[in-house]
Design a protein around this motif. Structure first.
Motif, PDB file in Angstrom:
ATOM      1  N   GLY A 230      42.010  37.303 -67.599  1.00 20.23           N
ATOM      2  CA  GLY A 230      42.000  38.463 -66.750  1.00 20.23           C
ATOM      3  C   GLY A 230      41.067  38.277 -65.621  1.00 20.23           C
ATOM      4  N   GLY A 231      40.221  37.223 -65.621  1.00 20.86           N
ATOM      5  CA  GLY A 231      39.302  37.258 -64.530  1.00 20.86           C
ATOM      6  C   GLY A 231      39.939  37.005 -63.375  1.00 20.86           C
ATOM      7  N   ASP A 232      39.149  37.251 -62.194  1.00 12.87           N
ATOM      8  CA  ASP A 232      39.744  37.086 -60.804  1.00 12.87           C
ATOM      9  C   ASP A 232      38.728  36.235 -59.803  1.00 12.87           C
ATOM     10  N   LEU A 233      38.452  35.041 -60.453  1.00  7.57           N
ATOM     11  CA  LEU A 233      37.307  34.178 -59.504  1.00  7.57           C
ATOM     12  C   LEU A 233      37.709  34.276 -58.052  1.00  7.57           C
ATOM     13  N   ALA A 234      39.096  34.105 -57.661  1.00  5.76           N
ATOM     14  CA  ALA A 234      39.462  33.742 -56.403  1.00  5.76           C
ATOM     15  C   ALA A 234      38.780  35.194 -55.330  1.00  5.76           C
ATOM     16  N   ASN A 235      38.979  36.501 -55.845  1.00  5.58           N
ATOM     17  CA  ASN A 235      38.697  37.478 -55.354  1.00  5.58           C
ATOM     18  C   ASN A 235      37.214  37.570 -55.288  1.00  5.58           C
ATOM     19  N   ARG A 236      36.501  36.982 -56.176  1.00  2.00           N
ATOM     20  CA  ARG A 236      35.093  37.154 -56.082  1.00  2.00           C
ATOM     21  C   ARG A 236      34.561  36.321 -55.080  1.00  2.00           C
ATOM     22  N   VAL A 237      35.216  34.933 -55.056  1.00  2.00           N
ATOM     23  CA  VAL A 237      34.512  33.886 -54.178  1.00  2.00           C
ATOM     24  C   VAL A 237      35.143  34.317 -52.639  1.00  2.00           C
ATOM     25  N   LYS A 238      36.143  34.765 -52.549  1.00  2.00           N
ATOM     26  CA  LYS A 238      36.658  35.546 -51.381  1.00  2.00           C
ATOM     27  C   LYS A 238      35.608  36.548 -50.610  1.00  2.00           C
ATOM     28  N   GLN A 239      35.316  37.411 -51.635  1.00  2.26           N
ATOM     29  CA  GLN A 239      34.392  38.764 -51.128  1.00  2.26           C
ATOM     30  C   GLN A 239      33.071  37.876 -50.721  1.00  2.26           C
ATOM     31  N   LYS A 240      32.529  37.038 -51.240  1.00  2.00           N
ATOM     32  CA  LYS A 240      31.245  36.773 -51.001  1.00  2.00           C
ATOM     33  C   LYS A 240      31.184  35.764 -49.550  1.00  2.00           C
ATOM     34  N   ALA A 241      32.444  34.928 -49.429  1.00  2.00           N
ATOM     35  CA  ALA A 241      32.611  34.132 -48.456  1.00  2.00           C
ATOM     36  C   ALA A 241      32.364  35.247 -47.128  1.00  2.00           C
ATOM     37  N   ASN A 242      33.437  36.156 -47.334  1.00  2.00           N
ATOM     38  CA  ASN A 242      33.463  37.241 -46.382  1.00  2.00           C
ATOM     39  C   ASN A 242      32.209  37.960 -45.919  1.00  2.00           C
ATOM     40  N   GLN A 243      31.545  38.218 -47.010  1.00  2.00           N
ATOM     41  CA  GLN A 243      30.016  38.662 -46.553  1.00  2.00           C
ATOM     42  C   GLN A 243      29.222  37.710 -45.757  1.00  2.00           C
ATOM     43  N   VAL A 244      29.292  36.374 -46.236  1.00  2.00           N
ATOM     44  CA  VAL A 244      28.608  35.464 -45.286  1.00  2.00           C
ATOM     45  C   VAL A 244      29.244  35.368 -43.980  1.00  2.00           C
ATOM     46  N   SER A 245      30.566  35.456 -43.852  1.00  2.00           N
ATOM     47  CA  SER A 245      31.200  35.386 -42.205  1.00  2.00           C
ATOM     48  C   SER A 245      30.830  36.490 -41.516  1.00  2.00           C
ATOM     49  N   LYS A 246      30.483  37.795 -42.014  1.00  2.00           N
ATOM     50  CA  LYS A 246      30.380  38.904 -41.316  1.00  2.00           C
ATOM     51  C   LYS A 246      28.901  38.790 -40.690  1.00  2.00           C
ATOM     52  N   GLU A 247      27.982  38.203 -41.619  1.00  2.00           N
ATOM     53  CA  GLU A 247      26.559  37.876 -41.184  1.00  2.00           C
ATOM     54  C   GLU A 247      26.376  36.852 -40.071  1.00  2.00           C
ATOM     55  N   LEU A 248      27.592  35.906 -39.977  1.00  2.00           N
ATOM     56  CA  LEU A 248      27.719  35.156 -38.786  1.00  2.00           C
ATOM     57  C   LEU A 248      28.333  35.554 -37.762  1.00  2.00           C
ATOM     58  N   GLY A 249      28.687  37.113 -37.739  1.00  2.00           N
ATOM     59  CA  GLY A 249      29.275  37.402 -36.620  1.00  2.00           C
ATOM     60  C   GLY A 249      30.753  37.717 -36.682  1.00  2.00           C
ATOM     61  N   TRP A 250      31.520  37.293 -37.757  1.00  2.00           N
ATOM     62  CA  TRP A 250      33.076  37.449 -37.999  1.00  2.00           C
ATOM     63  C   TRP A 250      33.454  38.727 -37.904  1.00  2.00           C
ATOM     64  N   MET A 251      34.425  39.003 -37.087  1.00  2.00           N
ATOM     65  CA  MET A 251      34.899  40.173 -37.453  1.00  2.00           C
ATOM     66  C   MET A 251      36.411  40.187 -37.990  1.00  2.00           C
ATOM     67  N   PRO A 252      36.781  40.491 -39.279  1.00  2.00           N
ATOM     68  CA  PRO A 252      38.172  40.274 -39.792  1.00  2.00           C
ATOM     69  C   PRO A 252      39.059  41.147 -38.791  1.00  2.00           C
ATOM     70  N   ARG A 253      40.240  40.424 -38.885  1.00  2.00           N
ATOM     71  CA  ARG A 253      41.474  41.218 -38.281  1.00  2.00           C
ATOM     72  C   ARG A 253      42.259  41.949 -39.201  1.00  2.00           C
ATOM     73  N   ASP A 254      43.038  43.004 -38.925  1.00  2.00           N
ATOM     74  CA  ASP A 254      44.050  43.618 -39.960  1.00  2.00           C
ATOM     75  C   ASP A 254      45.057  42.584 -40.123  1.00  2.00           C
TER      76      ASP A 254
END
Length: 254
Positions: A230-254
């Motif tokens: 029941g572990g969700d490795l995909a969501n874990r790695v996506k969350q961290k990658a998104n945090q790095v992206s945001k620090e690089l100036g990325w703005m997620p679109r809806d």
């Protein structure tokens, strides 16, 4: 502008050490096809600048200058500096190795890795290159690459079987890439190394361009076992990658 032939030939010698830990003078002559006297002159110059050094067995290897300049490059690579704390967090959360890759021409290059405490682990060295079609982390770069460039790569690349699970069919590759774009992550089992698995997510810059990939690296059976429990490795790695992206100036679109 014409290339400086001495510089080019010296670089060709240095590139030999990407695949060889140490080489004799005759090895270098045979591999470059250059005259022995010319190779000897270039080796002396490279030795003087500490780009190569001679070992006790008379073979040559890369010198300390590479360690110095390599450390400078690593320290100044913003994506690496920003990603490293998140990589450590992710490693501590799942107790598996975490790697960072960036595009490097027609390949992905591993520029950072934090290891796990697990006794059995996946070996991937910093500086390693891999084709975009093989392995979750390189392939996530291909999945989110600009479409025309992605298609040009697929059309031109010769897909070589590197391990038991390497994808070598271009139709299958296109389908896997489409799934990766839809899901926001990529998975691989035994593609670069038999028995090794990975789950990767893309990192974007302020322009929304993919500039890196973050991945969890583990053995095939540990990834499958984690998912079955029941572990969700995909969501874990996506969350961290998104945090790095945001620090690089990325703005997620809806």
């Amino acid at each position: 502008m014409a290339r400086n032939e001495v510089v080019v030939k010296s670089m060709n010698i240095l590139k030999l050490f990407e695949q060889h830990e140490a080489l004799s003078l005759n090895d270098i002559v045979n591999l470059t096809g250059s005259p022995k006297t010319s190779v000897m002159r270039m080796i002396r110059s490279l030795e003087d600048m500490e780009f190569i050094s001679k070992r006790a067995d008379k073979k040559y290897c890369l010198g300390l200058s590479f360690l110095h300049f390599g450390q400078l490059v690593a320290e100044r690579l913003d994506i690496r500096r920003i990603a490293l704390p998140y990589m450590i967090e992710l490693r501590d959360e799942v107790d598996e190795a975490v790697a960072l890759v960036v595009p490097h021409g027609d390949e992905a290059m591993y520029v950072e890795k934090v290891d796990t405490s697990q006794m059995v682990r996946v070996y991937t060295r910093v500086g390693r290159r891999a084709p975009y079609y093989a392995g979750a982390c390189p392939r996530i770069l291909l999945a989110f690459m600009e479409p025309s460039r992605r298609e040009a790569y697929i059309e031109s690349v010769q897909m070589v079987k590197m391990a038991a699970g390497t994808i070598t069919d271009k139709a299958v590759l296109r389908q896997v890439l489409e799934e990766s774009r839809k899901n926001g992550y990529s998975m691989s089992f035994s593609e670069l190394e038999t028995g090794a698995a990975a789950i990767a997510a893309p990192i974007f810059n302020h322009q929304g361009t993919v500039v890196g990939g973050l991945s969890i690296l583990a053995t095939d059976y540990r990834i499958r076992e984690y998912q079955e429990q029941g572990g969700d490795l995909a969501n874990r790695v996506k969350q961290k990658a998104n945090q790095v992206s945001k620090e690089l100036g990325w703005m997620p679109r809806d």
